[in-house]
Design an enzyme around this catalytic site. Structure first.
Site, PDB file in Angstrom:
ATOM      1  CD  GLU A 138     -72.461 -27.407 -46.737  1.00 26.37           C
ATOM      2  OE1 GLU A 138     -72.687 -28.602 -46.522  1.00 26.37           O
ATOM      3  OE2 GLU A 138     -72.108 -26.608 -45.852  1.00 26.37           O
TER       4      GLU A 138
ATOM      5  CG  ASP B 299     -75.117 -26.340 -44.684  1.00 27.15           C
ATOM      6  OD1 ASP B 299     -75.640 -25.386 -45.287  1.00 27.15           O
ATOM      7  OD2 ASP B 299     -75.412 -27.527 -44.925  1.00 27.15           O
TER       8      ASP B 299
ATOM      9  CG  ASP C 149     -72.040 -28.043 -40.224  1.00 28.60           C
ATOM     10  OD1 ASP C 149     -71.260 -27.602 -41.107  1.00 28.60           O
ATOM     11  OD2 ASP C 149     -72.949 -28.852 -40.486  1.00 28.60           O
TER      12      ASP C 149
ATOM     13  CE1 TYR D  59     -77.136 -27.236 -41.845  1.00 23.85           C
ATOM     14  CE2 TYR D  59     -76.602 -27.715 -39.558  1.00 23.85           C
ATOM     15  CZ  TYR D  59     -76.312 -27.825 -40.909  1.00 23.85           C
ATOM     16  OH  TYR D  59     -75.215 -28.522 -41.314  1.00 23.85           O
TER      17      TYR D  59
ATOM     18  NE  ARG E 224     -76.164 -32.845 -42.956  1.00 25.11           N
ATOM     19  CZ  ARG E 224     -76.929 -32.558 -43.992  1.00 25.11           C
ATOM     20  NH1 ARG E 224     -77.609 -31.418 -44.020  1.00 25.11           N
ATOM     21  NH2 ARG E 224     -77.030 -33.391 -45.014  1.00 25.11           N
TER      22      ARG E 224
END
Length: 699
Positions: free
Chosen positions: A7, A101, A103, A319, A321
């Site tokens: 990413e 990432d 998500d 991570y 978030r």
């Protein structure tokens, strides 16, 4: 060749270190038979309306709603070089690994690049929750088929397109309404932005309209053979003088009860004792971290996200978030290593790695787990990063301390026909709260039901109700995540409680920043308050767009798409059908409250336009007259109309001429003047101390 597409560069470097033997090239790293390249976040973005139809470059309410028949993605500015690197590497790849990432946005970010280049080869997925060496090694040995994550990508795409449809159409509608009232700039609306603004505006209005209500609290000191204790009157439902909340608002009534109870005897009608425990706070998710850092350090939501991202990229924490506060049980054995590596403070030194808190629960893990330290010791961190790292790591260390144990007691006494309530607690085991603020204790004597008590003293304390507190960035983030607390509808409340609220962990800080930039809200010390513009925008916005229920249910449906229980096409079709309901009330509105700058002659809206002659300069104009009205621009606001200067006049000296001459300044020679006859038939004359002199050409 196996090609990893990360990413961002930091993630790419971590993967390359895990693969070993890396050789750097421009835009990628080779590791034996593997190659690692990267994006810079989203390399592609949804095209603007004018890419679908050039006529849409002009904002016109008649063109709304704008709904693309076939969606277009275009490269973002400044990414062409890296896109070309990826394009060339894809041609050589036997297998591609999506290293976005962990998500739904990270999944889409790489998937859309593969689709952009029509790549259809074998694709795998690596899921990296943290970038420390052990986590990377584990992830490299646990690659999955990228097809397993298709629904995750679809959910992110649905979010992106829904935001585009709502944002583009509603923003154009509101901006055009503003322009009709003489306002300049963009008046943006959004699927998450507008309900968030509504939370702040509603809270501010509640505070502004709040009327304090006085009420009385009757307190007594009760004596028992084992000791004395404080008690408070417990109003009964049939008591007169109470408000809707059951508070005693008649002061005279309160004084009479206090007087009646003093020196009277009574009995204990209830005496209960219960042992309770308080478990350590769960590890942080992003929202809880933002709330805690806002309260403790005064950090903005965006600051916390940015710092947490830097800690993640430095491999110090996992991570950032994350929307989950639990930890996978499979990682419990790693606790000894992490605690030992960070054992420089009392909370770590006293931690017992054998203790297993309620945080360890694999069944409650979502796409991510709680934010925790990786076990890598920090060195030379900036002050703000140190603060946040300690907040994250301390909360993790608390998981390895005993719960706080205490005895909660309640005593209800009856004196003078009234009930008096007393509560207290005694600590049995301090546990993790040794490192936190200690709760106040009120030790109570050991009493039994039917024991005798007497009222030694009684008094009335007058209090006043308080309005709700203004939002801070931390409490607003918490409100967005727990939006069900602000909903009255029972069914909607139940549904929303099971979902994530409005926005996501990754977007909430950005939403707050956008509201600030638009001038809809402003900071007042630690608080956030709405501006007059923000309040007017909410007043003009349809309920469906500002109601948090609508947005939260959209988030729920996006989660359902990610889980495979809802179809992408169904969701998008519903978004398209909703648009007229959102924008028609705006386009048909009178725009009450929106106020720009009006023409001094007719009162209609002025327009601020760029000057064609002077680049970077502007002027204001109204074209509602036979002769347009033009005004100068003074720092973004219209100046006053300059009266036309009357030129100096004098009679023409030519014999037989009854016209006047006017004085003008020379364009070629500054400070020099000449005279011109109104008839324009006589020669120009020089200036002689402000009067017509010799005719040009005469000696």
């Amino acid at each position: 060749m196996r090609l990893f597409i990360a990413e961002k560069p930091s993630l790419g470097r971590a993967i390359a270190e895990g693969l070993g033997n890396g050789k750097k090239h421009e835009g990628y790293i080779t590791c034996r038979n593997d190659t690692v390249t990267w994006c810079f976040g989203h390399l592609l973005e949804l095209a603007n309306p004018d890419h679908y139809d050039p006529a849409l470059k002009k904002w016109d309410a008649k063109a709304l709603p704008i709904i693309p028949e076939e969606w277009k993605l275009l490269p973002r500015k400044g990414v062409a070089k890296q896109l070309n690197v990826i394009k060339k590497l894809l041609k050589k790849a036997d297998v591609v690994v999506n290293a976005g990432d962990p998500d739904r946005e990270g999944q889409l970010l790489v998937d859309e690049v593969l689709e952009h280049f029509n790549y259809s080869g074998d694709t795998q997925r690596i899921w990296l929750a943290s970038l420390d060496e052990k986590s990377v090694a584990t992830a490299l040995n646990s690659l999955k088929d990228n097809k397993d994550y298709t629904t995750l990508s679809q959910a992110a795409l649905a979010r992106s397109r829904a935001d585009w449809l709502t944002g583009i159409n509603a923003t154009r509608a509101m901006t055009l309404l503003g322009r009709s009232k003489g306002m300049q700039g963009v008046l943006s609306l959004g699927r998450v932005q507008t309900p968030t603004l509504n939370l702040i505006v509603t809270r501010d209005r509640t505070i502004a309209n709040f009327k304090p209500q006085k009420y009385a609290v009757v307190q007594a000191t009760l004596n028992h053979e084992k000791g004395s204790f404080k008690a408070q009157l417990q109003p009964s439902e049939d008591m007169t003088g109470l408000d809707e909340e059951g508070r005693l608002i008649e002061t005279a009534k309160a004084e009479a009860i206090a007087k009646e109870a003093k020196n009277q005897t009574g009995t204990i009608v209830e005496a209960t004792s219960q042992k309770k425990t308080v478990h350590p706070p769960l590890p942080h998710c992003l929202s809880s971290l933002q709330k805690a850092a806002s309260a403790k350090f005064g950090m903005s939501a965006k600051e916390v996200l940015d710092i947490a991202q830097r800690l993640y990229e430095k491999k110090l924490t996992t991570y950032p978030r994350s929307d989950c506060r639990y930890l996978p049980e499979e990682q419990f054995d790693d606790a000894k290593r992490i605690l030992k590596a960070l054992s420089s403070t009392p909370v770590f030194e006293a931690a017992n790695p054998e203790l297993k808190s309620k945080a360890w629960n694999t069944k409650k893990i979502t796409a991510h787990h709680g934010i925790i330290p990786t076990g890598q010791a920090p060195a030379n961190l900036p002050a703000e990063e140190t603060k946040l790292f300690e907040l994250i790591s301390t909360t993790y260390a608390l998981q390895f301390h005993l719960p706080r144990a205490y005895e909660a007691k309640k005593i209800v006494s009856e004196i003078a026909g009234y009930l008096w309530s007393t509560t207290g607690q005694t600590t049995l085991e301090t546990g993790w709260m040794k490192f936190d603020k200690q709760p106040e204790e009120q030790p109570l004597p050991v009493v039994q039901k039917d024991d005798a008590v007497s009222c030694a003293e009684s008094k009335v304390e007058l209090k006043q109700t308080k309005p709700p507190a203004k939002f801070t960035e931390g409490t607003l983030i918490a409100a967005m995540a727990s939006i069900h607390r602000f909903i009255d509808d029972a069914e909607a409340k139940k549904t929303l409680k099971e979902n994530e609220g409005i926005g996501t962990e990754a977007t909430r800080a950005g939403i707050i920043e956008t509201l600030k930039q638009r001038g809809y809200i402003k900071a007042d010390k630690k608080n956030l308050i709405s501006t007059e513009l923000g309040q007017n925008i909410i007043a003009l916005t349809p309920d469906q767009l500002k109601d948090p229920i609508t947005t939260a249910l959209w988030e729920s449906r996006l989660s359902a798409i990610a889980a495979g229980t809802e179809q992408f096409d169904t969701f998008m079709s519903d978004q398209a059908h909703l648009l007229p309901i959102l924008i028609t009330p705006i386009t048909e509105s009178a725009g009450t409250g929106l106020q720009g700058h009006s023409c001094p002659e007719c009162g209609k809206a002025l327009r601020r336009l760029p000057s064609k002659k002077d680049k970077g300069k502007f002027f204001w104009a109204c074209f509602e007259h036979d002769k347009p009205v033009f005004l100068p621009d003074l720092k973004g606001k219209p100046g006053t109309k300059q009266p036309r200067q009357k030129l100096p006049q004098a009679p023409c000296p030519e014999e037989g001429c009854d016209k006047m001459m006017r004085r003008f300044e020379s364009k070629k020679k500054k400070g020099k003047f000449f005279w011109v006859c109104e008839s324009k038939e006589h020669p120009l004359r020089s200036d002689d101390d402000g009067k017509p002199g010799m005719a040009f050409g005469d000696k």
